[in-house]
Every structure is written in C-alpha cells, then in structure tokens.
Scaffold this active site. Structure first.
Site, mmCIF file in Angstrom:
data_model
loop_
_atom_site.group_PDB
_atom_site.id
_atom_site.type_symbol
_atom_site.label_atom_id
_atom_site.label_comp_id
_atom_site.label_asym_id
_atom_site.label_seq_id
_atom_site.Cartn_x
_atom_site.Cartn_y
_atom_site.Cartn_z
ATOM 1 N N PHE A 570 0.837 -1.195 0.000
ATOM 2 C CA PHE A 570 0.000 0.000 0.000
ATOM 3 C C PHE A 570 0.873 1.247 0.000
ATOM 4 C CE2 PHE A 570 -2.382 -3.313 2.100
ATOM 5 C CZ PHE A 570 -3.686 -3.152 1.670
ATOM 6 N N ASP A 571 0.454 2.231 -0.771
ATOM 7 C CA ASP A 571 0.999 3.570 -0.564
ATOM 8 C C ASP A 571 0.329 4.133 0.691
ATOM 9 O OD1 ASP A 571 2.428 5.976 -1.197
ATOM 10 O OD2 ASP A 571 0.521 6.813 -1.850
ATOM 11 N N LYS A 572 0.982 5.087 1.353
ATOM 12 C CA LYS A 572 0.408 5.616 2.594
ATOM 13 C C LYS A 572 -0.552 6.773 2.341
ATOM 14 C CE LYS A 572 2.571 8.552 5.274
ATOM 15 N NZ LYS A 572 1.585 9.646 5.462
ATOM 16 N N VAL A 774 -1.473 -1.132 -4.117
ATOM 17 C CA VAL A 774 -2.647 -0.280 -4.014
ATOM 18 C C VAL A 774 -2.199 1.165 -3.870
ATOM 19 C CG1 VAL A 774 -4.815 0.156 -2.786
ATOM 20 C CG2 VAL A 774 -3.852 -2.154 -2.828
#
Length: 903
Positions: A570-572, A774
C-alpha cells in the site's frame, strides 16, 4: 502463441517532446515497462535515421498491446499511432469453440498482431496500420465474423481530421446509449480539450485516445440476406430468431421421446420410431452441422465434428435412439451455454444503459431536449430530482445528494455543491473536489441541479468503464491459456485412441460393429466440452459482478492473480490515510490551559498558507469553546524550514520545530516538553513547539490520520488469506511505523523515493512471486506497473488511474478492496471446481466407455458436466462479501428509483 514477439515503437511519437535517449522521461517509461509481467525487455535503440526507438520484447499471451498502451499513458506518454486498436461486440454470445475459431481467423489476417474473441461476443484486435487499413480490417471482420453490434475504428488519418465514425448494422439499435456505441482508442486526443500536465520539464497531453461517431459508407451494414455470408454466422439465428437453437433442441428432444415411446409401447411399425429418431437427428444436428462445416472449411477438427461423427456412427450401427440422445443433449448444452453467456453479458451491458439517451440543455432562455451524444464540454444541463445524470460534469447551480452506486459502488448518496467557476472546473476536471463533480449514469436526489458538461458522452467515466470491461472480456486468463494448450494436445490424442479402438476387433474376439460402437462412445466421453467453457464463463461472471459493484477488473489475468496472491503493498498518503493532516495532540506545560495554547496557535496560524497551518487552524477551532474570545496576531513572518513568528498582545510568539529554539537566543526547552515532543515524534507526529514571550506554552502534533476503515479492511484481508500487508511510503520511517501499527500492517518501509518504491515492489515479487500494489494510480503508476496486480483507488473521473490500474476501485473507498479480493478468491475456487468437474468426468468416462458404458449414458454425464460448470460459474453474479459490507450493486436501468433512493 508462447514465443516472445518484438514491437518497435518510434520514440518521438511516444514522448513527443523528448530530445534524446538520456531524458528522464525515458528512464521513467523504461522503468514502468521493464518490470511488467509479460514484457521481457524494454530498451532504447537508434534507427538508421539516427532517431531513437523504443524496442519492446513481449509475450502477447501474457500482455496485450492495448495494455502496453495504457501503461505508457499512465506515465505521461503516448503510444505511436502505428498500432491500431479495435474493440467490437457481436450481437449475440458464442460458444467457446466458436470464439476460439473466430480468434484464429482474425489472427490469420495479414497485419493483425493480436486478436481475441470471448464467448460473450467481445472482440479485440491490435493491428499494424502500415499493413492494414481501417476499411480493410472492417471488411475482413464482417466477412468472417457475422453480425457486429458495435465496432471501434480509427485510422491515423481520421485522428487528424476529427472524430472516428460509428459502425452499426442496419438492423441494430441506433438509439442505443453512447457508451454502447462504437468504442475506439485512437482519436480522442484531438476530440478532447482537456488540460495537460507538466512532467519533468515536458508537457504530455493527458487526454485519452478514444473517439466515436456514426458511419454511413463503410462496408459493415447487414441486410436480411447478408447474415449468411462467407465465414461463420455467429448469431445462430433462424426462423425463431436467437432462440432458434434452443427451440430446435427442444423439438429434437420431443421427437426423440416420441420415438422411444413408440418402441416402449410397440406402437406402429418399426420404421415409425426410426423416422422419429431421424427427425430428431435433423433438429438436434442442424446447428452442430453448420459449425462442423465451418470448422472443416477452416481445416480445424473441433468437438462439433466429433459429435456428428459419433452420432452418424451410432446410426450406422442401428443405435438411432442413442444418436438422437447425443445430438439432443449436445444441442441443449450449446443453447444453455448461449443462455449463460448471454446472462453474464447482459449484466455488463446493463452498465451501458444506465446513462439516459437524452438531456435537457439550457440555451439562453430555452430548454432543449437533445441526444446525449450531441452534448459538448461547456453545455449547461438541467437535471430534475430522481433523474439519471446524462454526462460527466460539475454542479454549477443547486445543491443535492447523488446516488453514485452505478459508477463507484458507494452505498450512501454523496452531497453535491456548486463550484464558483464552472469553466475553470471542467478544464481541470480530475482535480475537482468530489462534492462538486458528478458522473453520467448516477442518480440525482430530491433537488434539481444544473450541471456543466465536462466530457463528451463517449468519454464519460461510465463509457470508459464499459469499453474497458468489453476489452477485459476478450483477455484470456492464465488458466484459460492452459486449457487451450491442453486441448491442443488432448484432442489429437483422443482421436488417435479412437482410431486404435476401432481396430480392437483384430485383437479382441468381437465383431467390428462392437469395436466401432466402443470407439464412438469413447469419442463422446473424451470430448472436452465442459473444459472449453469452464474458465471463460467464470471469468466473465466475475468481471461482470465486479463491475456491478463499482470495481473495474481488466480481464481474467488480474482476477486470477488477485485470487491467488498473499501479499499486498500500500501507498500511505491518500490510500491508508485521509491524505490531509489533522491536529491530533496538544501537550501543555504546567500552569497553561489548553484554551490558552490553542488560541495563540489559532491567532498566528490563521495568517499562514502552509499546508500544516490549515490543519492547526481547523483543529484549534474544533477544540476551542464557541464563546472563546479570539486573539489577534501582528507582524506575522514565515521562518523558512523552521516555522512562523508573530506578535500577540505585545509578546513575540514562535510556533516552530524544536531545532529553531537552539538557533535563537531563548531559554532552553524544559525537559518535560522535550520528552513529550520526542514521544509524539516517535508516534509519527509532526510537532511544533509554542513559545510566547519567555514562556513555553507546549507542543502540538499533527498527522495524516489513517482512514477510519483501514484497520477493519486489514483485518478482513487477513481473513481472506492475505499474509503480508506492506506499506511503502516516501514519509519518514517513524511516521510509516506509526501508521502501520495503527491500521494493523505487517511491515512498513519509509523514506522511499519513487524509483525506490519500484525496487521495493520488484523485491517483493522476487520474494513472494506475486504482489498487488494499491495506490492512487497517478503518483504510483511506475510501482503499480511493476506489481503483479496494480489497484487504483478513486478511479472515477481519473483517466490516468483508469489507464494505470489492472483493477480500479471507482470510489475513494478502501472498503472495496476486501470485496474484490474476496470475489477474486471465489472466482479462483470456482475455476478450480470447474476444472476438476470437467477433467474428472472425462477421466472417469474414458475408461468406463472402454469397458462397455453405452453412448447414451456417456452423453448424459458429458453434457450434464457442461451444464454444471456453467451454472457453477453463474453463481459469481450473486457473490456477496461475507467479510463486510459489499459495494452497492448497480440499479437495473429499467427499475425506477425506490423511495429511499429518491430521498
């Protein structure tokens, strides 16, 4: 086709403003492409003219030219017009074998690079425009493909002059919604007036490559006499229309039953039952004979031919009843296969019918009702309460709530407000706030509004989704590629076995008739009918169900991969978090009240335009009492990289990073405040210490807070079998660790530059084989391109996100992720179940028929397994996410909104 094929693209047409091969844009493009599954190599070479060329080595069985085009666009480039892209749809679905035959015929056309046809009738063709012109391609498709409902077609010449023209048969529905009309990806560049974006010193057009229109002079129209033309008539029409095959099958069953009744009751002479069985042969074998003849003319030996040979053999041996049963059940299985594919296909076509066909346009003092196809950017459309919106645009007058479930899958209506400047908003439509923009096909609430159109009807988010879903239908999944290869080996092996069994009488003491009958029984038992339809039916149902839930899945490959992987990255910012900082912590030194500290912060930060200042101001206003007397700040000065200075009530105030107080002549920070600050930093907060005069008031902490649903989403993903949940972020490691602990990730990697994110994804793929990424699909495009499955959030209204993603969550709702992962898991399970059933039945029937099982029983189990796998696949259309709330399904276009929707 398993060998690597080489595609050479002219770089100036890919990145028009690139000067040389050392440009940073080229590095970004190579990086995005070289790590993609199916692309063996991407590199720069020089042509004879000295012009740099981008050379790709790719496997068309794994990745298509159209997907490469999307990946190129996602990093801010444009694919050369050398390669054309066509998406078409036949009027009715096909059998899996007919679809494969049609695909092979298209691939045999000179100049065609790739061609796929799905059982649902979706057609995708990639071709070289230097070899094959538009008119030639259309003529050849029509010549071999039957009646086509819609076909995209654009040549480079047309893109210079304007929009492509639509191709529709004379007997088609010319009033169909724009999303179901001709779909193309080569001309939208000149048709759109969208803005451009800056990228590393170059401007790359951000518009799409699609265009649509109407054709009157191209060789495509079909009259009543044209349906039977050279090639395969895929519509399976007849005197009863599209239901002819089912009706013929029922009639075959009726005559077969009548023949058996005559035998059982000994009614009439012997020739009567034989005549009834022969009539059953005619009805049951009519459509099968047509397909077998087409296959023989194409020099292919398919299952249809095997069935006819077996039926003829049974008749030759006097087993007319068993032959009639064979043809009846085989034709019944065919017609039910048509029905199943038609049902899944209609679930997808329902998306296209959501947008209305007409719109009320405000022109001066008049209101004109016009076709949505004539709407253009800048038009003002009036939308009444409870009406569907006709186009993508921005609200310019009125407030309302809109049911966006048809596009985004959101179950709760979204409040909409007007924008101040409509023209400015449509020029930057993708950056407009969610509460200002609307999408075609969504449902207005209880208030009338005026909407300024931002996109042509054929370029709306709904139209793009329908077009991409149609492409996805024509993409073969990894399992389907396996079954196709298996059939190519299995069918000749069966024919060899049948040939040997026909001569069994030379080894075994039995008459030739018995050996021949046994061989025919084995032929029936070994025909892989169920295997051919087992995977396409499941993939199509899965893609259709995802589309109804506001999730775009680009084909069986991403669907299967997402169903088997165990790691998701995941990107934050904006993915796991809200994407905007909030005031989370306030620590006061002894003797200082919270209201005193926050009133000073509010007075000073109200004068700053720093991103963190708005978080402090909003947070202070929320926490302060409403009757709090506001303080006034004067002489406000920004201290670059440190903080802000001002004067409040005659005292100098600093709100700054701790390092500032070691650089100016003030008292040292108290130990208690130092410890509080260190704890906040360790928890991932960005901190600022407040000093007023010679007294420290305290420290405030801000943070980009995790989404409320993030923790529950991670829990649901673990329940679905996802073992590793990894964050890759450009933020510092402490912040990354803090967010990871809060939402329940297994690990976090911080301080990563964009190129380091790509390397992190590559490492994860090496460790785990498959990994999903994501993100928002814009800043994360290179990392997503290097993942096994790229998943973009909030893709509605974002062309870049739609291009970059393998799976697009249309709403900005992380809660859709467990739904699509669960659906993919269920699709994989159903595919495995179908394979076990189809191969298991064949494995049991072959030895059973060798040892004496008759043709009738073999046919019953054989066709029963075909029907079983289709019904099993259709269960996906009713899939519900058991781990949480599933996205809202699209409302049927023929249903009126319910009372709840009207509110």
């Amino acid at each position: 086709m398993t060998q690597m094929e080489k595609i050479r693209l002219e770089l100036p047409l890919v990145l028009p403003n690139v000067i040389g091969a050392d440009d940073l844009c080229i590095d970004r493009l190579i990086n995005a492409l070289s790590g993609r599954s199916g692309i063996e190599k991407a590199h720069i070479k020089n042509a004879d003219t000295g012009e740099p060329l981008l050379c790709l080595h790719y496997d068309p069985a794994t990745i298509s030219v159209s997907r490469i085009r999307e990946l190129v666009k996602s990093v801010g480039a444009e694919l050369t017009k050398k390669y054309g892209h066509y998406v078409a749809r036949l009027t009715v679905p096909l059998h899996a074998r007919s679809a494969r035959l049609f695909s092979n015929r298209l691939r045999d056309i000179s100049g065609v690079l790739e061609a796929e046809v799905s059982p649902s009738g979706a057609v995708r063709v990639e071709y070289d425009t230097d070899v094959l012109s538009q008119a030639e391609l259309i003529s050849k498709i029509v010549f071999i493909g039957g009646v086509i409902a819609s076909l995209s077609h654009t040549t480079p010449e047309e893109t210079k002059t304007g929009m492509a023209e639509k191709v529709l048969p004379d007997n088609s529905d010319r009033g169909a919604p724009a999303a179901m009309q001709a779909e193309t990806r080569d001309a939208e560049q000149d048709a759109r007036s969208a803005g451009t974006r800056e990228h590393k010193g170059h401007r790359h057009d951000d518009s799409s490559e699609h265009d649509h229109g109407d054709s009157k002079d191209l060789p495509h129209a079909h009259g009543p006499k044209d349906k039977e033309h050279s090639g395969h008539n895929h519509d399976h029409g007849g005197i009863f229309g599209q239901r002819s095959e089912l009706i013929f099958s029922v009639m075959a069953g009726a005559f077969m039953l009548a023949g058996w009744v005559c035998i059982w009751t000994q009614f009439g002479p012997d020739w009567l039952s034989t005549t009834l069985f022969c009539i059953a042969y005619l009805f049951g074998g009519y459509f099968t004979s047509k397909e077998a003849l087409e296959n023989i003319l194409a020099r292919r030996f398919e299952i249809d031919t095997l069935m006819l040979v077996a039926a003829a053999g049974a008749g030759a041996l006097g087993k007319w009843g068993e032959g009639a049963l064979l043809l009846f059940l085989f034709s019944l299985g065919h017609s039910l296969e048509h029905f199943a594919m038609g049902r899944a296909r209609r679930a997808i076509e329902a998306l296209a019918k959501l947008a209305p066909e007409t719109a009320s346009v405000k022109r001066g003092d008049k209101i004109d009702e016009v076709s949505v196809e004539t709407l253009k950017p800048g038009d003002i459309v009036l939308v009444k309460p409870n009406e569907r919106l006709p186009a993508d645009g921005v609200v310019v007058k009125g407030t309302t709530s809109v049911n966006q479930a048809p596009v985004t899958g959101e179950s709760v209506p979204v409040d909409k407000q007007p924008v101040a400047d409509g023209n400015a908003a449509i020029a930057a439509f993708e950056r407009v706030a969610a509460n200002n923009r609307v999408f075609a096909g969504t449902i207005n609430g209880a208030s009338g509004i005026e909407v300024m159109v931002a996109k042509l009807a054929t370029q709306s988010t709904m139209a793009r989704v329908v077009q991409m879903v149609t492409e996805a239908e024509a993409q073969r999944s990894p399992t389907q590629q396996f079954t196709d290869k298996f059939e190519r080996i299995f069918v000749p092996a069966v024919l060899l076995l049948v040939g040997l069994l026909m001569f069994a009488f030379m080894v075994v003491d039995e008459p030739f008739a018995d050996s021949f009958y046994r061989a025919m029984a084995v032929l029936v038992a070994a025909s892989p009918c169920a295997l051919a339809i087992s995977v396409p039916s499941a993939v199509l149902s899965g893609v259709a169900r995802a589309g109804r839930g506001g999730v775009l899945v680009k084909g069986g490959g991403p669907l299967e991969n997402l169903g088997s992987l165990t790691s998701i990255a995941f990107d934050k910012t904006g993915t796991l978090t809200e994407g905007k900082p909030k005031l989370t912590d306030v620590f006061m030194v002894d003797g200082v009240a919270e209201s005193e500290l926050l009133s000073v912060v509010l007075a000073v930060e109200s004068h700053s335009d720093h991103p963190l200042a708005s978080a402090l101001v909003d947070g202070a206003r929320e926490r302060l009492p409403k009757d709090q007397v506001a303080q006034t700040a004067e002489d406000v000065k920004s201290i670059t990289g440190r903080g802000i200075q001002a004067s409040v009530n005659g005292e100098t105030v600093y709100i700054a990073k701790p390092v500032l107080f070691s650089e100016i002549k003030v008292e040292s920070i108290p130990d208690a405040l130092v410890k509080a600050n260190e704890k906040l930093v360790a928890d991932g907060r960005t901190t600022m210490i407040v000093l007023k005069g010679d007294h420290y008031l305290g420290v405030v902490g801000v943070m980009d807070t995790p989404r409320e649903v993030a923790a529950s989403v991670m829990s649901r993903l673990r329940a679905l079998g996802i073992e590793r949940l990894i964050m890759i972020s450009g933020d510092n490691q402490q912040v990354a660790d803090s967010v990871a602990r809060t939402v329940g990730l297994t690990e976090a990697q911080g301080d990563l530059m964009p190129e380091q994110k790509v390397e992190a994804i590559k490492q994860l793929r090496e460790q785990h084989g498959k990994v999903a990424m994501v993100g928002d699909g814009v800043n994360d495009a290179p990392a997503m391109a290097n993942s096994t499955v790229g998943i973009a959030m909030g893709a509605a209204g974002s062309d870049v996100a739609l291009e970059a993603a393998d799976v697009a969550l249309m709403s900005d709702d992380l809660g859709q992720l467990p739904f699509v992962v669960g659906l993919s898991r269920q699709t994989s399970r159903i595919i495995k179940q179908n394979l076990w059933v189809s191969l298991g039945v064949v494995a049991v029937l072959i030895p059973a028929t060798i040892f004496g099982l008759n043709i009738g029983t073999a046919v019953l189990f054989h066709e029963g397994s075909t029907i079983l796998v289709v019904i099993n696949a259709l269960r996906l259309l009713a899939y519900q996410d058991e781990s949480g709330d599933a996205p809202a399904e699209v409302i049927s276009p023929i249903q009126a909104p319910t009372s709840e929707q009207k509110g």
